[in-house]
Enzyme design. Sequence first.
Site, PDB file in Angstrom:
ATOM      1  N   ASN A   1      13.762   3.701   4.864  1.00  0.00           N
ATOM      2  CA  ASN A   1      12.820   2.709   5.381  1.00  0.00           C
ATOM      3  C   ASN A   1      11.672   3.427   6.085  1.00  0.00           C
ATOM      4  OD1 ASN A   1      11.885   0.075   6.233  1.00  0.00           O
ATOM      5  ND2 ASN A   1      12.677   0.540   8.277  1.00  0.00           N
TER       6      ASN A   1
ATOM      7  N   HIS B   1       9.049   2.682   9.279  1.00  0.00           N
ATOM      8  CA  HIS B   1       8.831   1.779  10.410  1.00  0.00           C
ATOM      9  C   HIS B   1       7.614   2.267  11.188  1.00  0.00           C
ATOM     10  CE1 HIS B   1       9.726  -1.140  13.488  1.00  0.00           C
ATOM     11  NE2 HIS B   1       9.509  -0.196  14.387  1.00  0.00           N
TER      12      HIS B   1
ATOM     13  N   SER C   1       7.767   6.298  11.348  1.00  0.00           N
ATOM     14  CA  SER C   1       9.016   7.032  11.139  1.00  0.00           C
ATOM     15  C   SER C   1       9.620   6.637   9.801  1.00  0.00           C
ATOM     16  CB  SER C   1      10.045   6.689  12.229  1.00  0.00           C
ATOM     17  OG  SER C   1       9.521   6.934  13.509  1.00  0.00           O
TER      18      SER C   1
ATOM     19  N   LEU D   1      19.328  -2.325  13.518  1.00  0.00           N
ATOM     20  CA  LEU D   1      17.933  -2.539  13.110  1.00  0.00           C
ATOM     21  C   LEU D   1      17.022  -1.385  13.535  1.00  0.00           C
ATOM     22  CD1 LEU D   1      15.880  -4.581  11.859  1.00  0.00           C
ATOM     23  CD2 LEU D   1      15.500  -5.404  14.199  1.00  0.00           C
ATOM     24  N   ASP D   2      16.188  -0.917  12.610  1.00  0.00           N
ATOM     25  CA  ASP D   2      15.208   0.147  12.878  1.00  0.00           C
ATOM     26  C   ASP D   2      15.832   1.345  13.584  1.00  0.00           C
ATOM     27  OD1 ASP D   2      13.179  -1.339  11.678  1.00  0.00           O
ATOM     28  OD2 ASP D   2      12.695  -2.373  13.540  1.00  0.00           O
TER      29      ASP D   2
ATOM     30  N   SER E   1       0.833  -1.211   0.000  1.00  0.00           N
ATOM     31  CA  SER E   1       0.000   0.000   0.000  1.00  0.00           C
ATOM     32  C   SER E   1       0.869   1.262   0.000  1.00  0.00           C
ATOM     33  CB  SER E   1      -0.977   0.000   1.181  1.00  0.00           C
ATOM     34  OG  SER E   1      -0.298   0.095   2.394  1.00  0.00           O
ATOM     35  N   ASN E   2       2.048   1.199   0.586  1.00  0.00           N
ATOM     36  CA  ASN E   2       2.948   2.372   0.510  1.00  0.00           C
ATOM     37  C   ASN E   2       3.488   2.556  -0.910  1.00  0.00           C
ATOM     38  OD1 ASN E   2       3.446   3.804   3.214  1.00  0.00           O
ATOM     39  ND2 ASN E   2       3.424   1.638   3.773  1.00  0.00           N
TER      40      ASN E   2
HETATM   41  C1  GAR Z   1       3.938  -0.679   6.807  1.00  0.00           C
HETATM   42  O1  GAR Z   1       3.025  -0.419   7.843  1.00  0.00           O
HETATM   43  C2  GAR Z   1       5.363  -0.409   7.263  1.00  0.00           C
HETATM   44  O2  GAR Z   1       5.432   0.602   8.225  1.00  0.00           O
HETATM   45  C3  GAR Z   1       5.736  -1.729   7.838  1.00  0.00           C
HETATM   46  O3  GAR Z   1       5.162  -2.686   6.992  1.00  0.00           O
HETATM   47  C4  GAR Z   1       3.936  -2.157   6.474  1.00  0.00           C
HETATM   48  C5  GAR Z   1       3.900  -2.446   4.987  1.00  0.00           C
HETATM   49  O4  GAR Z   1       2.648  -2.138   4.453  1.00  0.00           O
HETATM   50  N1  GAR Z   1       7.161  -1.873   7.870  1.00  0.00           N
HETATM   51  C6  GAR Z   1       7.807  -2.505   8.852  1.00  0.00           C
HETATM   52  O5  GAR Z   1       7.242  -3.031   9.771  1.00  0.00           O
HETATM   53  C7  GAR Z   1       9.314  -2.523   8.709  1.00  0.00           C
HETATM   54  N2  GAR Z   1       9.938  -2.829   9.971  1.00  0.00           N
HETATM   55  P1  GAR Z   1       2.426  -2.114   2.874  1.00  0.00           P
HETATM   56  O6  GAR Z   1       3.024  -3.402   2.307  1.00  0.00           O
HETATM   57  O7  GAR Z   1       0.935  -2.093   2.715  1.00  0.00           O
HETATM   58  O8  GAR Z   1       3.103  -0.893   2.346  1.00  0.00           O
END
Ligand code: GAR
Length: 226
Positions: free
Chosen positions: A120, A122, A149, A157-158, A26-27
């Site tokens: 990234n 998070h 963030s 990590l993160d 979705s991002n």
């Molecule tokens: C997002 O919420 C992102 O913040 C998270 O995965 C999701 C991906 O959503 N990322 C992490 O947890 C990384 N540590 P998406 O596939 O719908 O964009």
Amino acid sequence: MVKSQTTEAINGPKTRAVVLISGGGSNLQAFIDQITVGNLELDISLVISNVATAHGLERAKLAGIKQTCIDHTQYVNRSEFDQALMTRIDQEEPNLIILAGFMRILTSEFVNHYANRLVNIHPSLLPKFTGINTHQRAIDAGEQWHGASIHFVIPELDAGPVILQGRLPVLPKDTAEQLQQRIHKIEHQLYPLAIKWFSQGRLEVRGDKVLLDGEISEHQLQTFDL
Ligand code: GAR
């Protein structure tokens, strides 16, 4: 001090990005939508997923973006997988690598190879709640605020210099799922904005901080009422 782009890049060729995903994408879709409406100058040259069934690959295909799967289970170890990723990414000669829900830990070799051009997102207000299950952990800890963030990636990590954060209030009856859904909504506004700043050459990494237009800006923490 490291600038995200040379100033010529503002009027020169678009930032060329490779986007790494593992799931829904979705991002990635938020980038595609902002590019489509002319709000984001970004050339996504390739989308790579480590999971063949990731819905994000379909989103890329529908948008006419090249996409491929590099399945981590086909490699003997993390280092071999990261080498394969780097080889494929470098064929695109990108100046930005975007992790958008890419759920693999990357080796320091990979991270250092893309220093200051690897970002990234998070789902927490870093440095709080690194790792997984951030929404439930924020609720359990009685946090008043939770958020997302966007940061440059370093081997830890993160962690890494934060470009932009968004926060919203945790509601008394929030479940982890409800909170996650609201955070997702703000991610879709924040991530394209952070990438826009990068592509406009407005970001500078100075130590563990990111400057926007040469200074720490109030725009780098946004509060939402969702
Ligand atoms: C997002 O919420 C992102 O913040 C998270 O995965 C999701 C991906 O959503 N990322 C992490 O947890 C990384 N540590 P998406 O596939 O719908 O964009």
